[in-house]
Scaffold this active site. Structure first.
Site, mmCIF file in Angstrom:
data_model
loop_
_atom_site.group_PDB
_atom_site.id
_atom_site.type_symbol
_atom_site.label_atom_id
_atom_site.label_comp_id
_atom_site.label_asym_id
_atom_site.label_seq_id
_atom_site.Cartn_x
_atom_site.Cartn_y
_atom_site.Cartn_z
ATOM 1 N N HIS A 1 -10.894 -2.419 -2.584
ATOM 2 C CA HIS A 1 -9.537 -1.926 -2.313
ATOM 3 C C HIS A 1 -8.860 -2.932 -1.382
ATOM 4 C CE1 HIS A 1 -6.383 1.036 -1.991
ATOM 5 N NE2 HIS A 1 -6.385 0.881 -0.683
ATOM 6 N N ASP B 1 -5.624 -3.739 0.337
ATOM 7 C CA ASP B 1 -4.277 -3.314 0.732
ATOM 8 C C ASP B 1 -3.365 -4.527 0.785
ATOM 9 O OD1 ASP B 1 -4.560 -0.478 1.077
ATOM 10 O OD2 ASP B 1 -5.912 -0.930 2.728
ATOM 11 N N ASP C 1 -5.569 5.512 -3.180
ATOM 12 C CA ASP C 1 -5.286 5.609 -1.743
ATOM 13 C C ASP C 1 -3.809 5.866 -1.446
ATOM 14 O OD1 ASP C 1 -5.850 5.490 0.961
ATOM 15 O OD2 ASP C 1 -5.501 3.343 1.103
ATOM 16 N N HIS D 1 1.583 1.158 -0.512
ATOM 17 C CA HIS D 1 1.268 2.412 0.188
ATOM 18 C C HIS D 1 0.906 2.292 1.666
ATOM 19 C CE1 HIS D 1 -2.853 1.442 -1.471
ATOM 20 N NE2 HIS D 1 -3.165 1.742 -0.237
#
Ligand code: ZN
Length: 1019
Positions: A233, A235, A345, A549
C-alpha cells in the site's frame, strides 16, 4: 522435554533468535562507504556513526569492497544500514530496495571470489519526527545515521531450515494448548533444539525431517480457499511529500521485481495509474520491466482509478474521471482495462459508486477499511452492495482485516474464521506485504506461504492466482449473497470532512472551474484539434491527484499541503485562462459596437444568483446593460474589497452574454428589498436579529407566512481532543462541550439595496475573529459570506440552524444523487453517524416545508433532532501542527422552501451558488445581433446537466446528466447548434444505443438517480 510446554516454547524461540538466525549471514567482510549529494559525485568517505538529514532530503552512497576468495561460488549478500530508505541502483536504474524490512540484499547466487564489489545507493531521509497524535517534537536536522556496511556469505543450507522453525513457532501461536497438534509441534521443536546443541549446523537435515514428520499426523478441516496477493500500500502522499513517494515507488517496484524473479508462484498487485505514470516518466527502464512482468502474469495492475481517491469529498464528475483516466492508462499500457475498484484504505464509500462502477464495466469492489468501524461490526465479507439507483456490485472485504498481511498462520486462519458469509462464499483474498509507505512483501512472506500451503490447520492457499482470478472464481462460486443497501459509512475519521479547509475549498473550486472550461470549449470549438483536450486533462489530473485519500481528507503533513497549494494555484490560473479564451471567442461573435466597456458573462446554472466584478473607480455606474435590459448594480465594500454586485442576467445562464456598464437607470425591476432595525426583508423572507446579530426568526412570506427557525446561524465552538489520529477523528464527546458564541462585538445593517440588503456581525473569541455579512438579494436563500481569522488549538467551529420542522431523517447530497440519514441516535448504527459527509447541501424537511443548508466548499455536517449544523473549521496539531491556522473565506446559504425537497429548487440553487459567475472583458467590435441561446436545454428539472465535454476519441459532444430527485420520466434535450445524431453511452464514452433525434431534440427516458451519458454529433 519440560513438563511445562510454555518453558519449552520459550526455549525454542530464544534458540531460534540467538543461535540460528545469527548463523544465516556469516562470515562477513567489510565494505567502505563514501557519500555525495549526487550520483555523479564528488565522493567523500563517510564514517560509521555519521548522521545526516533532515527529513525528506536525499543522499547518494557508494559502497565498495572485495568478495573474499574463499566465498567463491557461494551466495553473497550485503548490508547497507545507511539510514532512511534506500534503493540500490544498477545500470542506471533502481535495482533493489533496502529498508528495515529488507535489510540483507543478495548480490549473486554464485559469487566470484576475489572480485570487486561496488554499489551505488540512493537514500532518502524519512520523517521520524512526524506524529499523528499530540504535539510534534522539533525536527531533527540529522535524523538518519550511517551504520556498518558489510558483505556476507549467505548460509544457504540453513536458510530454509530457519524459515521452517520460524513458521512452526508462528503456527503454534494460534493453536490452543489443548490441541493435540500443539504438544506434537512443541516436542518437535524441542528435539530440534537438542539436536542443534549436539551437532550445531550439521543438524539441519535431521531437524528439517523432524518438523516435517510432526505435521504428518495433523489434519486440517478448514474448507476455504485463500488467494494470497502481494501488495504494497503506497500512499501517494501522507507522512512524506509526493517527491518522496516517487522514490518509494521505484524502491518498491525494484523489490517486487526481485521477488518475482526468485519466486515463480508469486503475484504482486499494484493500484493507482498515476504511480505507474511516474514510473514511466522517471524510471523508464524499471517501467519496461514492470510491463514485462505484467505480460508474464506476475505483476497485476488493479483498481481502475487514477489514485485511490477519497469517496466522500470527491465530486461526482471527479469520481468518473478517476476511473476514466485510470482505466485508459491501464488499457493503453497494459492492454487491459482493470475490472475492479480496489480501495482498501478509504474513509467511507459513497452510495453513488455501484452505478458508476457498473457503467464503467467494473464488476468487483474491494476494501477492508470498514473493519475500522468504531461501534458496529460490519456483518459481511462477501456480499452485494446496492447503490442509490438500485445497481448492485459484487463486493469483498478480506476477512483478515488487513492490506498489510504478515503471512503468519494466525492471520491466514482469520481469513476463514472471521469470514461472515461462509455458507454463501468459501473464498477470500489475502493481501500481504509491508505497506502504507510501500516496500511490499519480503522473502519471509513468500517463504511462509510456501510452508503454509503444506501445513495443517490452514485453509487451502492458492498459488499464482491473480486478483482477477480471485474475483472471477469467488464470484462464480458464491451463492445467495446478502445485499447491503446504501452507503458504506466508515465509523471513524470524521474529522477528515473538515481538516485542511483550503484544500477542500480548492477541490470544489477546481471541480466547478473545469466544469465551466469544458462546457465553454465544447461550444467555442469545432470539437476537433481546436479543443484544448491535453490542457484539460492535465488540469483534471491535478484535481484527481489531490483527491488521494490522505491529501484531500487533511491527514497529511505540512509539506504535502504546500505542494498541493501550488498545484491548485496552477490549476486555478490555467483553468481561468482557458475560460477567458473560450468566453472571448464566444463573446466576440456578438455585436459590441455600441459598447463602451463590453464584457462577456457566463453562469453555468439554471437559476440566477449573485454576480460581482471588482471595482475601484470613483463613480459608480447605474446599471448593467445586456441587450435591451438594464440590470441594477450595487457598489459594495466587503471585507476590504470593493465590487459591483448584480444578479446574474438570464441571458448568461448556460450561455455567454455580452454586457456593458451603463449610466442609465435600470429597466429590470429590482426585487422588493427592505431593511429595518434588526431586520432584513425581501419578497420571499423576513430575517430578524437580536442585538448581537443572531437570527431570531426567518419568516417565509407566502400566502401564509411561516416561521422556519428558532435561534439561527448559531456559531458553536467545541473542544476537539480526539482519542488518537488528530487530523482524522472527531469523537462523540466533542458535542458535550458546545460553547455558543452568542455575543457579537458589532452588529449593523450595512447594505440597503437595490441589489441586496445586508447586515454585518463581528465576533471575537479566544484568539480568533469572525466577520460575516448576511444578505438577501439575488442569491436563492439567505446568504452568509464569512471571513474568519482562526487561531485556536484543538477546537472545532460549527454553525447551526434549528429548523422548525419535524423529521426523523435528513437528506444529504452525495455524488449524482442523495442519501437519507437519521436525525436521531436510536441504534448504535444511527448513533455512529454523529458527523457525516455531504456534497453541496443538506436538507431537513417535513411534509409541507423545509430548509436546506448549502455550502460552497465544506463537507462535514451533523443533524440531531431539528438542529442542522455545518462544520466550518478544526485545529488539529498532528500531523500538521499549523493545520488551518490563519484566514479563511467561505460562504453558505440557507434556503427555506415550501413542499418536499423534490418540489423545491434546492438542487438547482446549490449549483447556482457554487458555480461562479464568470466575467471576462472584451474589445469593442462587430458581431451578430441578438444573444447566444443557452447552449443546451433539458425539458425536465429532474435532470441536472453535470458535464459537457468533447468525447475523448471522436469529434462528438459528451453530455452527462443525472436524475436528482429520485423519480422517473422522460425529457427532451435540445441544442441550438443542431443535433444530427445521438447515442446513449456508458462512462467509457462507448455508445450503447442510438437515440431518435426529433425536430432537433433528443427524447430520452430516465430512472431514479440514473447517470445518463449522451454522445452527440452536432451540425
Ligand atoms: Zn492509505
Amino acid at each position: 522435554m519440560q513438563k511445562h510446554s510454555a518453558i519449552t516454547l520459550k526455549r525454542a524461540t530464544q534458540w531460534f533468535q540467538s543461535q540460528v538466525q545469527p548463523c544465516l549471514d556469516r562470515p562477513r567482510a567489510p565494505l567502505t562507504a563514501e557519500w555525495s549529494m549526487s550520483p555523479e559525485g564528488p565522493w567523500e568517505s563517510v564514517a560509521e556513526g555519521t548522521t545526516w538529514g533532515p527529513a525528506f532530503s536525499e543522499r547518494w552512497f557508494r559502497l565498495s569492497g572485495t568478495i573474499p576468495m574463499e566465498w567463491d561460488g557461494t551466495e553473497v549478500a550485503f548490508f547497507a544500514p545507511l539510514g532512511g530508505e534506500r534503493t540500490w541502483w544498477k545500470d542506471g536504474a533502481p535495482h533493489v530496495g533496502i529498508d528495515g524490512e529488507h535489510p540483507r540484499i543478495r548480490i549473486a547466487d554464485e559469487a566470484k571470489g576475489g572480485s570487486r564489489f561496488e554499489a551505488l545507493i540512493q537514500a532518502y531521509a524519512m520523517g521520524s519526527h512526524v506524529r499523528v497524535f499530540g504535539d510534534m517534537p522539533p525536527r531533527d536536522p540529522a535524523s538518519e545515521k550511517v551504520g556498518k556496511c558489510e558483505l556476507c556469505q549467505v548460509n544457504t543450507a540453513l536458510v530454509p531450515y530457519a524459515y521452517d522453525i520460524d513458521f512452526a513457532l508462528s503456527l503454534l501461536k494460534q493453536l490452543p494448548e489443548t490441541d493435540p497438534g500443539y504438544a506434537t509441534l512443541v516436542r518437535a521443536l524441542n528435539d530440534c533444539v537438542n539436536l542443534w546443541a549436539e551437532q550445531g549446523e550439521d543438524s539441519v537435515t535431521r531437524g528439517t525431517k523432524i518438523l516435517k514428520d510432526a505435521y504428518g499426523g495433523l489434519t486440517s478441516e478448514l474448507k476455504h480457499t485463500v488467494y494470497p496477493l502481494g501488495h504494497a500500500h503506497l500512499d501517494t502522499a501522507w507522512l512524506w511529500p509526493l517527491s518522496i513517494t516517487k522514490l518509494k515507488m521505484a524502491h518498491t517496484t525494484a523489490n517486487q521485481l526481485a521477488n518475482m524473479a526468485r519466486y515463480p508462484e508469486y503475484i504482486y498487485v499494484h493500484s493507482q495509474a498515476s504511480q505507474y505514470e511516474w514510473l514511466e516518466k522517471e524510471y523508464p527502464k524499471l517501467f519496461t520491466r514492470v510491463k514485462k512482468a505484467a505480460e508474464a502474469g506476475q505483476w497485476e495492475p488493479i483498481g481502475s482509478m487514477w489514485v485511490e481517491a477519497d469517496c466522500n469529498l470527491t465530486g461526482g464528475e471527479s469520481l468518473v474521471r478517476q476511473f476514466f483516466y485510470g482505466r485508459r492508462y491501464f488499457q493503453a499500457h497494459f492492454g487491459n482495462p482493470t475490472k475492479d475498484m480496489f480501495l482498501p484504505d478509504v474513509f467511507g464509500y459513497s452510495a453513488a459508486l455501484p452505478q458508476i462502477l457498473q457503467k464503467f464495466g467494473i464488476k468487483y469492489f474491494l476494501t477492508q477499511k470498514i473493519s475500522w468501524n468504531q461501534f458496529n461490526k460490519f456483518p459481511h465479507n462477501t456480499f452485494l452492495w446496492q447503490g442509490i439507483d438500485g445497481t448492485k456490485v459484487w463486493s469483498h472485504f478480506p476477512p483478515a482485516d488487513t492490506y498489510v498481511g504478515s503471512c503468519e498462520p494466525e492471520e491466514i486462519i482469520r481469513s476463514v474464521k472471521q469470514h461472515k458469509d461462509q455458507a454463501r462464499s468459501d473464498a477470500s483474498m489475502y493481501l500481504f506485504g509491508w505497506g502504507d509507505g510501500g516496500g511490499g512483501p519480503t522473502e519471509r512472506h513468500i517463504e511462509f506461504l510456501r510452508r503454509a500451503r503444506m501445513a495443517p490447520y490452514l485453509p487451502e492457499i492458492e498459488k499464482r492466482k491473480s486478483a482477477q482470478d480471485f474475483y472471477r472464481e469467488a464470484a462464480a462460486r458464491s451463492k445467495d449473497l446478502i445485499t447491503w443497501v446504501g452507503e458504506l459509512y466508515l465509523e471513524g475519521h470524521r474529522g477528515t470532512l473538515t481538516s485542511q479547509a483550503a484544500n477542500k475549498q480548492h477541490n470544489r473550486n477546481g471541480e466547478f472551474l473545469l466544469r465551466d472550461a469544458e462546457w465553454l470549449w465544447s461550444f467555442a470549438s469545432q470539437l476537433g484539434k481546436d479543443y484544448p483536450a491535453n490542457e484539460l486533462e492535465r488540469l483534471w489530473k491535478i484535481i484527481l491527484l489531490n483527491q488521494f485519500h490522505d491529501i484531500i481528507p487533511g491527514s497529511s503533513i505540512r509539506e504535502v499541503y504546500e505542494d498541493s497549494d501550488q498545484d491548485y494555484a496552477d490549476m486555478q490560473q490555467s483553468g481561468e485562462e482557458l475560460i477567458r479564451q473560450a468566453m472571448t471567442k464566444l463573446g466576440s461573435r456578438l455585436d459590441r459596437r455600441e459598447h463602451f466597456r463590453p464584457f462577456a458573462i457566463f453562469h453555468n446554472s439554471t437559476l440566477s444568483s449573485q454576480a460581482s466584478i471588482p471595482w475601484n473607480q470613483e463613480t459608480t455606474p447605474q446599471s448593467l446593460a445586456v441587450g435591451d435590459v438594464r440590470y441594477p448594480l450595487q457598489d459594495v465594500e466587503e471585507f476590504g474589497e470593493r465590487k459591483l454586485i448584480f444578479e446574474s442576467p438570464a441571458e448568461s445562464l448556460g450561455s455567454v452574454a455580452v454586457a456593458d456598464l451603463s449610466d442609465l437607470p435600470p429597466t429590470h425591476k429590482p426585487p422588493r428589498l427592505k431593511t429595518g432595525n434588526r431586520k432584513l426583508e425581501s419578497d420571499q423572507f423576513t430575517v430578524r436579529f437580536d442585538a448581537h446579530g443572531n437570527i431570531t426568526s426567518i419568516l417565509m412570506l407566502d400566502d401564509h407566512p411561516q416561521e422556519i427557525i428558532e435561534l439561527g446561524n448559531l456559531f458553536q465552538l467545541f473542544d476537539d481532543h480526539p482519542m488518537f489520529w488528530e487530523a482524522w477523528d472527531v469523537d462523540p464527546y466533542l458535542f458535550e462541550t458546545a460553547q455558543d458564541l452568542i455575543k457579537s462585538e458589532t452588529f449593523e445593517i450595512v447594505e440597503r439595496g437595490p441589489v441586496r440588503v445586508a447586515a454585518e456581525i463581528v465576533k471575537r473569541f479566544g484568539n480568533s475573529t469572525i466577520r460575516q455579512r448576511i444578505s438577501l438579494g439575488p442569491t436563492p436563500g439567505i446568504r452568509f459570506d464569512t471571513w474568519v481569522d482562526w487561531r485556536e488549538h484543538r477546537k472545532m467551529l460549527k454553525v447551526g440552524f434549528p429548523i422548525a420542522v419535524n423529521s426523523g431523517r435528513a437528506t444529504y447530497e452525495i455524488q449524482f444523487g442523495h442519501v437519507e440519514r437519521p436525525t436521531h441516535r436510536n441504534t448504535s448504527w444511527d448513533f455512529a453517524k454523529f458527523e457525516v459527509p455531504a456534497q453541496k447541501w443538506v436538507d431537513l424537511s417535513e411534509g409541507g416545508r423545509g430548509a436546506a443548508l448549502i455550502n460552497t466548499g465544506k463537507y462535514g455536517y451533523d443533524v440531531e433532532g431539528n438542529m442542522l449544523r455545518l462544520s466550518l473549521l478544526r485545529s488539529p496539531k498532528a500531523p500538521d501542527p499549523d493545520c488551518d491556522m490563519g484566514e479563511h473565506r467561505f460562504s453558505y446559504v440557507l434556503l427555506p422552501h415550501y413542499g418536499l425537497l423534490q418540489q423545491s429548487q434546492v438542487v438547482a440553487a446549490s449549483y447556482s451558488v457554487n458555480a461562479p459567475v464568470r466575467v471576462v472583458p472584451l474589445e469593442p467590435g462587430e458581431g451578430a445581433r441578438g444573444e447566444v441561446p443557452r447552449f443546451l436545454g433539458i425539458s425536465s428539472e429532474d435532470l441536472v446537466i453535470e458535464t459537457v465535454k468533447k468525447a475523448e476519441d471522436a469529434p462528438l459532444l459528451v453530455v452527462r446528466m443525472y436524475e436528482c430527485h429520485n423519480t422517473r420520466g422522460s425529457a427532451t434535450l435540445t441544442c441550438p447548434r443542431g443535433i444530427r445524431r445521438a447515442w446513449l453511452a456508458d462512462l467509457n464514452e462507448t455508445p450503447d444505443m442510438e437515440l431518435d433525434v426529433v425536430e432537433g431534440g433528443v427524447r430520452l427516458d430516465y430512472r431514479p438517480f440514473e447517470i445518463i451519458t449522451l454522445l452527440l454529433e452536432l451540425d
